[in-house]
Design a protein around this motif. Structure first.
Motif, PDB file in Angstrom:
ATOM      1  N   SER A   1       0.830  -1.214   0.000  1.00 45.83           N
ATOM      2  CA  SER A   1       0.000   0.000   0.000  1.00 45.83           C
ATOM      3  C   SER A   1       0.860   1.259   0.000  1.00 45.83           C
ATOM      4  CB  SER A   1      -0.941   0.001   1.202  1.00 45.83           C
ATOM      5  OG  SER A   1      -0.204   0.038   2.420  1.00 45.83           O
ATOM      6  N   GLU A   2       1.999   1.230   0.694  1.00 42.26           N
ATOM      7  CA  GLU A   2       2.905   2.379   0.675  1.00 42.26           C
ATOM      8  C   GLU A   2       3.467   2.589  -0.721  1.00 42.26           C
ATOM      9  OE1 GLU A   2       5.140   5.616   2.349  1.00 42.26           O
ATOM     10  OE2 GLU A   2       3.289   4.550   2.877  1.00 42.26           O
ATOM     11  N   THR A   3       3.732   1.497  -1.434  1.00 38.12           N
ATOM     12  CA  THR A   3       4.182   1.599  -2.825  1.00 38.12           C
ATOM     13  C   THR A   3       3.091   2.231  -3.684  1.00 38.12           C
ATOM     14  OG1 THR A   3       5.622  -0.330  -2.585  1.00 38.12           O
ATOM     15  CG2 THR A   3       4.953   0.275  -4.827  1.00 38.12           C
ATOM     16  N   GLN A   4       1.839   1.816  -3.490  1.00 39.72           N
ATOM     17  CA  GLN A   4       0.728   2.420  -4.232  1.00 39.72           C
ATOM     18  C   GLN A   4       0.665   3.927  -3.975  1.00 39.72           C
ATOM     19  OE1 GLN A   4      -2.413  -0.229  -2.686  1.00 39.72           O
ATOM     20  NE2 GLN A   4      -2.918  -0.680  -4.841  1.00 39.72           N
ATOM     21  N   ARG A   5       0.802   4.298  -2.711  1.00 41.20           N
ATOM     22  CA  ARG A   5       0.698   5.718  -2.348  1.00 41.20           C
ATOM     23  C   ARG A   5       1.812   6.544  -2.989  1.00 41.20           C
ATOM     24  NH1 ARG A   5       2.807   9.347   0.926  1.00 41.20           N
ATOM     25  NH2 ARG A   5       4.363   7.896   1.747  1.00 41.20           N
ATOM     26  N   ARG A   6       3.045   6.044  -2.944  1.00 37.43           N
ATOM     27  CA  ARG A   6       4.187   6.796  -3.462  1.00 37.43           C
ATOM     28  C   ARG A   6       4.180   6.903  -4.986  1.00 37.43           C
ATOM     29  NH1 ARG A   6       9.359   4.392  -0.017  1.00 37.43           N
ATOM     30  NH2 ARG A   6       8.495   4.738   2.088  1.00 37.43           N
ATOM     31  N   ASN A   7       3.499   5.967  -5.651  1.00 44.96           N
ATOM     32  CA  ASN A   7       3.578   5.911  -7.104  1.00 44.96           C
ATOM     33  C   ASN A   7       2.225   6.176  -7.768  1.00 44.96           C
ATOM     34  OD1 ASN A   7       6.469   4.710  -7.836  1.00 44.96           O
ATOM     35  ND2 ASN A   7       5.748   3.690  -5.972  1.00 44.96           N
ATOM     36  N   ALA A   8       1.394   6.951  -7.102  1.00 44.12           N
ATOM     37  CA  ALA A   8       0.052   7.222  -7.632  1.00 44.12           C
ATOM     38  C   ALA A   8       0.094   7.889  -8.999  1.00 44.12           C
ATOM     39  CB  ALA A   8      -0.734   8.078  -6.646  1.00 44.12           C
ATOM     40  N   SER A   9       1.163   8.648  -9.261  1.00 44.59           N
ATOM     41  CA  SER A   9       1.243   9.366 -10.548  1.00 44.59           C
ATOM     42  C   SER A   9       2.268   8.732 -11.491  1.00 44.59           C
ATOM     43  CB  SER A   9       1.626  10.825 -10.291  1.00 44.59           C
ATOM     44  OG  SER A   9       2.886  10.912  -9.637  1.00 44.59           O
ATOM     45  N   SER A  10       2.629   7.473 -11.279  1.00 37.87           N
ATOM     46  CA  SER A  10       3.683   6.829 -12.082  1.00 37.87           C
ATOM     47  C   SER A  10       3.221   6.437 -13.472  1.00 37.87           C
ATOM     48  CB  SER A  10       4.192   5.581 -11.361  1.00 37.87           C
ATOM     49  OG  SER A  10       3.190   4.578 -11.318  1.00 37.87           O
ATOM     50  N   GLY A  11       1.929   6.313 -13.659  1.00 35.60           N
ATOM     51  CA  GLY A  11       1.418   5.847 -14.945  1.00 35.60           C
ATOM     52  C   GLY A  11       1.041   4.383 -14.938  1.00 35.60           C
ATOM     53  N   GLN A  12       1.342   3.647 -13.880  1.00 32.94           N
ATOM     54  CA  GLN A  12       0.911   2.257 -13.753  1.00 32.94           C
ATOM     55  C   GLN A  12       0.135   2.105 -12.462  1.00 32.94           C
ATOM     56  OE1 GLN A  12       3.916  -0.851 -13.807  1.00 32.94           O
ATOM     57  NE2 GLN A  12       2.371  -2.460 -13.934  1.00 32.94           N
ATOM     58  N   ALA A  13      -1.100   1.698 -12.589  1.00 38.51           N
ATOM     59  CA  ALA A  13      -1.943   1.483 -11.415  1.00 38.51           C
ATOM     60  C   ALA A  13      -1.767   0.047 -10.933  1.00 38.51           C
ATOM     61  CB  ALA A  13      -3.400   1.749 -11.764  1.00 38.51           C
ATOM     62  N   LEU A  14      -1.631  -0.114  -9.629  1.00 43.86           N
ATOM     63  CA  LEU A  14      -1.499  -1.445  -9.043  1.00 43.86           C
ATOM     64  C   LEU A  14      -2.862  -1.912  -8.553  1.00 43.86           C
ATOM     65  CD1 LEU A  14       1.745  -1.017  -6.872  1.00 43.86           C
ATOM     66  CD2 LEU A  14       1.544  -1.932  -9.189  1.00 43.86           C
ATOM     67  N   PRO A  15      -3.201  -3.194  -8.749  1.00 45.68           N
ATOM     68  CA  PRO A  15      -4.455  -3.706  -8.180  1.00 45.68           C
ATOM     69  C   PRO A  15      -4.371  -3.733  -6.656  1.00 45.68           C
ATOM     70  CG  PRO A  15      -3.115  -5.508  -9.013  1.00 45.68           C
ATOM     71  CD  PRO A  15      -2.415  -4.238  -9.427  1.00 45.68           C
ATOM     72  N   ASP A  16      -5.492  -3.973  -5.990  1.00 48.66           N
ATOM     73  CA  ASP A  16      -5.440  -4.084  -4.535  1.00 48.66           C
ATOM     74  C   ASP A  16      -4.618  -5.309  -4.142  1.00 48.66           C
ATOM     75  OD1 ASP A  16      -7.381  -6.466  -3.764  1.00 48.66           O
ATOM     76  OD2 ASP A  16      -8.354  -5.332  -5.365  1.00 48.66           O
ATOM     77  N   PHE A  17      -4.164  -5.319  -2.897  1.00 51.03           N
ATOM     78  CA  PHE A  17      -3.232  -6.356  -2.466  1.00 51.03           C
ATOM     79  C   PHE A  17      -3.819  -7.757  -2.599  1.00 51.03           C
ATOM     80  CE2 PHE A  17      -1.475  -9.226   0.726  1.00 51.03           C
ATOM     81  CZ  PHE A  17      -0.113  -9.143   0.442  1.00 51.03           C
ATOM     82  N   ASP A  18      -5.074  -7.947  -2.193  1.00 52.69           N
ATOM     83  CA  ASP A  18      -5.669  -9.282  -2.228  1.00 52.69           C
ATOM     84  C   ASP A  18      -5.751  -9.811  -3.651  1.00 52.69           C
ATOM     85  OD1 ASP A  18      -5.996  -9.530   0.529  1.00 52.69           O
ATOM     86  OD2 ASP A  18      -7.876  -8.392   0.473  1.00 52.69           O
ATOM     87  N   THR A  19      -6.067  -8.934  -4.598  1.00 52.58           N
ATOM     88  CA  THR A  19      -6.121  -9.347  -6.001  1.00 52.58           C
ATOM     89  C   THR A  19      -4.731  -9.760  -6.482  1.00 52.58           C
ATOM     90  OG1 THR A  19      -7.983  -7.879  -6.454  1.00 52.58           O
ATOM     91  CG2 THR A  19      -6.681  -8.615  -8.347  1.00 52.58           C
ATOM     92  N   PHE A  20      -3.736  -8.928  -6.176  1.00 55.18           N
ATOM     93  CA  PHE A  20      -2.365  -9.274  -6.560  1.00 55.18           C
ATOM     94  C   PHE A  20      -1.929 -10.595  -5.932  1.00 55.18           C
ATOM     95  CE2 PHE A  20       1.845  -9.224  -4.495  1.00 55.18           C
ATOM     96  CZ  PHE A  20       2.610  -9.591  -5.602  1.00 55.18           C
ATOM     97  N   TRP A  21      -2.186 -10.771  -4.648  1.00 57.78           N
ATOM     98  CA  TRP A  21      -1.736 -11.977  -3.945  1.00 57.78           C
ATOM     99  C   TRP A  21      -2.384 -13.227  -4.541  1.00 57.78           C
ATOM    100  CZ3 TRP A  21       2.400 -12.248  -1.050  1.00 57.78           C
ATOM    101  CH2 TRP A  21       2.626 -13.378  -0.247  1.00 57.78           C
ATOM    102  N   GLU A  22      -3.621 -13.105  -4.950  1.00 53.76           N
ATOM    103  CA  GLU A  22      -4.305 -14.230  -5.579  1.00 53.76           C
ATOM    104  C   GLU A  22      -3.737 -14.508  -6.967  1.00 53.76           C
ATOM    105  OE1 GLU A  22      -6.772 -17.406  -6.257  1.00 53.76           O
ATOM    106  OE2 GLU A  22      -6.405 -16.344  -4.360  1.00 53.76           O
TER     107      GLU A  22
END
Length: 772
Positions: free
Chosen positions: A531-552
């Motif tokens: 989640s800290e990675t998501q917060r720091r990279n909100a404007s990076s151009g790549q959106a990350l899925p939520d953690f549970d989706t990624f973990w699955e």
């Protein structure tokens, strides 16, 4: 076993699938890896190997006599204790030293290769624990791999990562490069590994693609195998440690031909005129010409002249391997390679110029990801004392002694307690007899370890920890294109625990539990990092899925940053707008700052400095103690793939047939390598891929001394660090100089003793309370 289905996991050797089977772990490489490493085969029998540590152990002498200076930690019996007893002993000792003597007498040892995972990176774990729970620690800086170059490069070119990682890419080489001259080669056994993991090994395929287009590779090395077959390289055998002399002669020849790039040197560099005087011999009356270099390097003058002429044709890339700076005056080849590239004038061009250590590990020559990942916060260390990492023996043996480092004078601290988690100094360090004596100095040594390494055997308290397959983590690094959910494949071995869980229990006993854990367990921290990675990279151009989706899902492809050539490209295009972060803003052929340090072993410009240790009549061969091909350093040396490449249970030494014939040595036999420091046994392989006068024995065989207390130890397993010297590269960096040593080799006719490196030490069980 925890899982029955196949799980995607990550390691330093690559991404792979693992599944428990009847005959051990079944592994296979990630399907999209173009050139997977066979070293993942070491996982197949590692989980339940007899070399692993089953439960907490305490050295019997320490239990009986308590913390003691000068204790002989060789061969003592261990006592198996419960985790509760171990936690109490460790916490009590940490509290004693912290409260009575201060955190400045605790050394936090770690060496960072412990896990490919983002969270279970042991160096981060131990630093956070010591900062939080003991109010700091004496730290080490830099690395054994790049101790000299890490200090030098910021003075003369810029930050280490910008020079090594963020410039010339393999994609550029495939498209643009006409010639790669690789001093020390680019051995793909090295680029098979990457801290943080790797999913695509592209080095050898990229070299082959560049070669098909017409790129010419030149391997300047005592070893033909320092470039892979796919590169179809021209081999220029050179005496070990003499690359600087060759580079100087190449620059002399460029000047003599009038083919050095005067415009580039004038606009982008400082100090050329003074350096040119040195090359031409204006002051010392010794021109550094090809005839002069021939007598030093063993390369004839005509070959040197032809090599210089070839470097004037097309787009040329100069690379210098880590190995060249792991010897006396190791700063000089790194600096001189930069100057040679500057003289050719192609620094900053696509596929040209200078790329330090390209091919050394899999991170180099790749594009960064758009997203930068968060990591475990380590807190603040209020203790100012530190050592260069390769000076561990000096620190322990010489408390209070002054040492030079990077222009300043420091003092070795007094160390009462060593806490080591991650790494094996009895692999990394040189002159093991001296390290053994140094390990007698602390009052207490505490070690977290997976298996019975020599470091664990020299500890007072040994806490068994899990290996990567036994824990959950996030596998990612800044240059790899995939984020991997590293799910546990197997349950922890015997009583092994995660480092984090060990530290959390100790933090509780030290009354710092909340500060250390912040209320999170392992999965809580994985969610926080994500989640800290998501917060720091909100404007990076790549959106990350939520953690549970990624973990699955188990994996996530990451977008790459553009291939823009990095710092050197921007500097070349506009040096005024994008100066280098050096004192002058330009490439420092002469560094006034370094000259001002007045170090005799590292002057103000690159120079040929003769080594103090060279072959003699008594020890006439150069030994190259380089990285192994069957493991990372000493990791999992006990495992199947590493063992399958030994002979007679011993490491294999490679030597030239002519050197072997002169000593009555036959291929496949056993030999003894020795010098004034000690000796080691090895099997022998004869090959013309090693130049005459040179022997090669990889590092990483677990130290197995015949007599642990001998002044000149003999290792029956083949660890070359009984032979290497514990000398710094120079006063500038105090780096490791363990790549080279002088030795003699003799045939071993007597029946050798069996290797015992993987046999656990003797131990007894502590009686239960009330039963004596």
């Amino acid at each position: 076993m925890l899982q029955e289905k196949e799980i995607l996991h990550s390691s330093h050797w690559g991404a792979f699938y693992a599944r428990p089977g009847r005959d051990g772990l079944q592994v296979r490489p990630y399907e999209d890896d173009p050139n997977p490493s066979p070293v993942i085969g070491n996982f197949t029998d590692a989980l339940n190997h007899p070399a692993r540590i089953r439960q907490p152990m305490v050295r019997k002498g320490w239990l009986e006599r308590g913390p003691t200076r000068g204790a002989d930690r060789n061969g003592d019996t261990f006592v198996a204790v419960s985790w509760e007893r171990a936690f109490d002993l460790v916490a009590r000792e940490l509290r004693r030293v912290r409260d009575e003597f201060g955190a400045g007498q605790i050394f936090g040892g770690s060496y960072g290769w412990a896990s490919a995972g983002r969270f279970h990176h042991t160096q981060s774990q131990i630093h956070r624990f010591l900062n939080t729970c003991t109010d700091g620690y004496v730290r080490s800086v830099n690395s054994y791999s790049a101790g000299a170059s890490t200090v030098l490069l910021p003075h003369v070119a810029g930050p280490f990562d910008d020079v090594s990682r963020r410039g010339v890419t393999w994609r550029q080489i495939e498209q643009y490069t006409d010639c790669v001259i690789a001093f020390g080669g680019m051995a793909t056994k090295n680029s098979m590994v990457a801290s943080g993991g790797i999913s695509h090994h592209i080095e050898e395929p990229s070299m082959a693609a560049a070669r098909r287009r017409g790129c010419h590779f030149i391997n300047v090395s005592p070893l033909r195998t320092d470039l892979p077959e796919g590169a179809d390289a021209e081999w220029v055998p050179i005496r070990p440690g003499t690359d600087v002399a060759l580079m100087l002669a190449l620059v002399h020849e460029l000047v003599a031909m009038g083919r050095h790039d005067r415009a580039f040197l004038s606009r982008y560099c400082v100090g050329w005129d003074r350096f040119q005087d040195y090359v031409l011999g204006t002051a010392d009356r010794q021109p550094k010409d090809p005839r002069w270099a021939a007598g030093i390097t063993g390369i004839d003058a005509g070959t040197i002249r032809a090599l210089a002429a070839r470097l004037t044709q097309g787009r040329v890339l100069v690379t210098v391997s880590h190995s060249l700076q792991r010897s006396e005056h190791g700063e000089q080849p790194v600096w001189m390679g930069l100057v040679l590239a500057a003289a050719l004038g192609q620094i900053g061009l696509p596929g040209g110029g200078y790329s330090y250590a390209l091919g050394t590990i899999a991170h180099y020559g790749r594009l960064d990801n758009r997203i930068r990942f968060a990591s475990l916060p380590q807190g603040r260390n209020p203790v100012q004392a530190f050592i260069p990492v390769a000076r561990i023996s000096d620190m322990l043996l010489n408390p209070g002694q002054e040492f030079d480092y990077d222009g300043a004078v420091h003092r070795y601290p007094e160390i009462r307690l060593v806490y080591w988690a991650g790494g094996n100094p009895f692999h990394h360090h040189q002159q093991l007899a001296r390290l053994r004596d140094a390990f007698r100095r602390p009052e207490t040594i505490i070690v977290h370890e997976v298996a019975w390494t020599a470091t664990a055997r020299h500890a007072d308290i040994v806490l068994p920890c899990t290996m990567t397959l036994e824990r959950d983590d996030l596998g990612v690094t800044q240059t790899d294109s995939m984020l991997i959910a590293m799910k546990r494949v197997a349950a922890p071995y015997a009583q092994a625990r995660d480092d984090y869980d060990i530290f959390a229990e100790l933090a509780k006993r030290l009354e710092r539990h909340e500060a250390f854990t912040e209320g999170r367990d392992t999965m809580g921290w994985l969610r926080w990092i994500y989640s800290e990675t998501q917060r720091r990279n909100a404007s990076s151009g790549q959106a990350l899925p939520d953690f549970d989706t990624f973990w699955e899902q188990g994996r996530l492809e990451l977008q790459k940053a553009p291939d823009d050539g990095g710092m050197f490209r921007r500097f070349r295009e506009d040096p005024a707008a994008h100066p280098l972060p050096t004192p002058s803003g330009r490439i420092e052929i002469v560094s006034e700052r370094i000259a001002g340090f007045r170090y005799e072993d590292c002057p103000g410009h690159p120079a040929w400095l003769a080594k103090r240790e060279t072959p003699t009549e008594r020890y006439p061969l150069w030994l190259i103690a380089n990285q192994p091909a069957t493991r990372l350093h000493s990791q999992l040396d006990f495992a199947r793939y590493s063992q399958s490449n030994k002979r007679h249970g011993r490491e294999v030494c490679t030597m030239h047939p002519a050197d072997a014939a002169a000593r009555g040595i036959s291929d496949g036999g056993l030999v003894r390598l020795y010098n004034e420091r000690g000796g080691c046994q090895a099997a022998v392989r004869l090959s013309e891929d090693v130049m005459p006068g040179v022997a090669q024995l990889p590092t990483g065989a677990w130290y197995d001394p015949i007599d642990p207390s001998a002044a000149r130890p003999e290792c029956r397993h083949g660890n070359p660090n009984v032979l290497t010297g514990d000398l710094p590269t120079s006063a500038l960096s105090q780096g490791c100089s363990g790549q080279l040593a002088r030795v003699e080799i003799e045939r071993l006719d007597a029946e050798p003793e069996p290797v015992r490196a993987f046999v656990p030490p003797p131990f007894i069980s502590e009686p239960e309370p009330g039963r004596r």
